[in-house]
Design a protein around this motif. Structure first.
Motif, PDB file in Angstrom:
ATOM      1  N   TYR A   5      49.235 108.719  58.948  1.00 38.29           N
ATOM      2  CA  TYR A   5      48.854 109.194  57.622  1.00 38.29           C
ATOM      3  C   TYR A   5      48.795 110.714  57.591  1.00 38.29           C
ATOM      4  CZ  TYR A   5      47.809 104.426  56.374  1.00 38.29           C
ATOM      5  OH  TYR A   5      47.910 103.097  56.100  1.00 38.29           O
ATOM      6  N   SER A 105      44.122 102.100  47.990  1.00 39.81           N
ATOM      7  CA  SER A 105      43.083 102.044  49.010  1.00 39.81           C
ATOM      8  C   SER A 105      42.377 100.708  48.820  1.00 39.81           C
ATOM      9  CB  SER A 105      42.094 103.195  48.829  1.00 39.81           C
ATOM     10  OG  SER A 105      41.008 103.055  49.727  1.00 39.81           O
ATOM     11  N   ARG A 110      41.744  97.710  55.897  1.00 38.01           N
ATOM     12  CA  ARG A 110      42.361  98.971  56.333  1.00 38.01           C
ATOM     13  C   ARG A 110      43.871  98.828  56.459  1.00 38.01           C
ATOM     14  NH1 ARG A 110      40.610 103.529  58.738  1.00 38.01           N
ATOM     15  NH2 ARG A 110      41.947 104.500  60.282  1.00 38.01           N
ATOM     16  N   CYS A 113      45.926  99.356  53.198  1.00 39.26           N
ATOM     17  CA  CYS A 113      45.856 100.654  52.515  1.00 39.26           C
ATOM     18  C   CYS A 113      47.161 101.430  52.665  1.00 39.26           C
ATOM     19  CB  CYS A 113      44.734 101.510  53.108  1.00 39.26           C
ATOM     20  SG  CYS A 113      43.080 100.878  52.810  1.00 39.26           S
ATOM     21  N   TYR A 116      43.928 106.396  52.638  1.00 39.21           N
ATOM     22  CA  TYR A 116      42.513 106.196  52.930  1.00 39.21           C
ATOM     23  C   TYR A 116      41.702 107.115  52.033  1.00 39.21           C
ATOM     24  CZ  TYR A 116      44.123 103.920  57.209  1.00 39.21           C
ATOM     25  OH  TYR A 116      44.740 103.096  58.109  1.00 39.21           O
ATOM     26  N   VAL A 131      38.521 111.183  57.424  1.00 35.27           N
ATOM     27  CA  VAL A 131      38.783 109.765  57.640  1.00 35.27           C
ATOM     28  C   VAL A 131      38.819 109.520  59.138  1.00 35.27           C
ATOM     29  CG1 VAL A 131      40.083 109.470  55.491  1.00 35.27           C
ATOM     30  CG2 VAL A 131      41.298 109.977  57.600  1.00 35.27           C
ATOM     31  N   GLY A 135      39.088 103.416  61.998  1.00 31.45           N
ATOM     32  CA  GLY A 135      38.197 102.611  61.161  1.00 31.45           C
ATOM     33  C   GLY A 135      36.720 102.737  61.482  1.00 31.45           C
ATOM     34  N   HIS A 137      33.606 103.770  60.519  1.00 30.12           N
ATOM     35  CA  HIS A 137      32.901 104.257  59.333  1.00 30.12           C
ATOM     36  C   HIS A 137      31.644 105.044  59.692  1.00 30.12           C
ATOM     37  CE1 HIS A 137      35.575 102.228  56.631  1.00 30.12           C
ATOM     38  NE2 HIS A 137      35.371 101.081  57.250  1.00 30.12           N
TER      39      HIS A 137
END
Length: 153
Positions: A5, A105, A110, A113, A116, A131, A135, A137
């Protein structure tokens, strides 16, 4: 094949953002999108108090019903946030967005997507979007808070 990304900052003024869902996750996304001058439409049969109030004040548009196939084609948003509490609804919205080449998103997947939604840290002079590559969080929350502290100095 692992997807990579590219971080990008986009002027959201007058760009339509469609949010499917009206709960806490959707509310957080709506607040951020509205703060960046996006034209926000929310589709959800139930909505948080904030989303209802923002709609009553004309800050956002609220369609008080379930997402229906064809909504994305009709609204033609710049981006989609699928944040309902229903896995199938989020997936169906993502599939429709993919057919229309609209960024999506998906809060509960995930892997689905195409972008993100970042944690935001900003000051008067700087803005950062954060981000996680994997993953994490909790890690994103910690890094966003550290970045906010750094920007405040």
């Amino acid at each position: 094949m692992k997807r990579v990304y590219f971080p990008i900052f986009v002027d959201m003024k007058n760009k339509t953002a469609l949010v499917i869902g009206g709960g806490q996750v959707a509310e957080r996304r709506v607040k951020i999108l509205a703060a960046f001058a996006a034209k926000v439409t929310v589709i959800s049969p139930q909505a948080s108090d904030y989303i209802k109030a923002a709609a009553l004040q004309g800050e956002i548009r609220l369609l008080g019903r379930k997402y229906q196939d064809g909504d994305i084609a009709d609204i033609k948003p710049f981006l989609l946030i699928a944040a309902s509490d229903d896995r199938q609804t989020n997936r169906q919205a993502m599939l429709e967005a993919a057919q229309l080449d609209i960024l999506a998103s998906v809060a509960d997947s995930r892997e689905e997507c195409t972008f993100y939604f970042p944690a935001i840290a900003e000051s008067e002079d700087y803005i950062a979007g954060i981000v996680s590559k994997n993953g994490n969080h909790a890690g994103v929350r910690r890094m966003a808070e550290k970045t906010r502290e750094l920007l405040a100095t």
